[in-house]
Design a protein around this motif. Sequence first.
Motif, PDB file in Angstrom:
ATOM      1  N   HIS A 147      55.309  -2.564  82.431  1.00  0.00           N
ATOM      2  CA  HIS A 147      54.743  -1.734  83.511  1.00  0.00           C
ATOM      3  C   HIS A 147      55.834  -0.863  84.144  1.00  0.00           C
ATOM      4  N   GLU A 148      56.966  -1.483  84.466  1.00  0.00           N
ATOM      5  CA  GLU A 148      58.037  -0.728  85.141  1.00  0.00           C
ATOM      6  C   GLU A 148      58.678   0.293  84.201  1.00  0.00           C
ATOM      7  N   HIS A 151      56.799   3.443  84.083  1.00  0.00           N
ATOM      8  CA  HIS A 151      57.060   4.331  85.232  1.00  0.00           C
ATOM      9  C   HIS A 151      58.201   5.309  84.934  1.00  0.00           C
TER      10      HIS A 151
HETATM   11 ZN   LIG Z   1      53.639   0.401  89.181  1.00  0.00          ZN
END
Ligand SMILES: [Zn+2]
Length: 162
Positions: A147-148, A151
């Motif tokens: 998830h990170e 980003h």
């Molecule tokens: Zn996030």
Amino acid sequence: MDNSQEIDKLFTNDFPEKPLSLCFLGDEVLRKKCDPVADFSDKFNKFMNNMHKAMKKFGGIGLAAPQIGVSLRAIVVEINKRVILLANPEIINCSDGIICEEEGCLSIPGQVFSVERTGFIEIKARTVTGGRIHFEADGLFARALQHEIDHLDGVLICDKEW
Ligand SMILES: [Zn+2]
């Protein structure tokens, strides 16, 4: 390459008295491909510690630098009191198995999305002082790291809903 301009943006805020502010869906910085970290000075180290404090304050299990307005490839993840601060993380291997689970994001408050992730990943990255690390992750830890890292390429969970 020099990060100091990006990092200086943060020190206009006097954390924790004036908390760093979060960026939300619609903010341009969340859609940019972030620059690699090249400067592993004390300043970067301090920046990463502040990012970790911000993550805790906002109640997340992970935070990426663009979420606080800094377009650098830096992330923090904390699961079960295990904290990892990474610069320039790269997924170099992953399992074939895909797991679909609901995820939230501090930058998209109040919403969850069903997101497919691989259950196991192998990562290489730099530490806050520039050392090279290489490790494996599975379960929630692997999910949070994926998830990170998304980003850092301007990818949000709302883009990935299954
Ligand atoms: Zn996030």
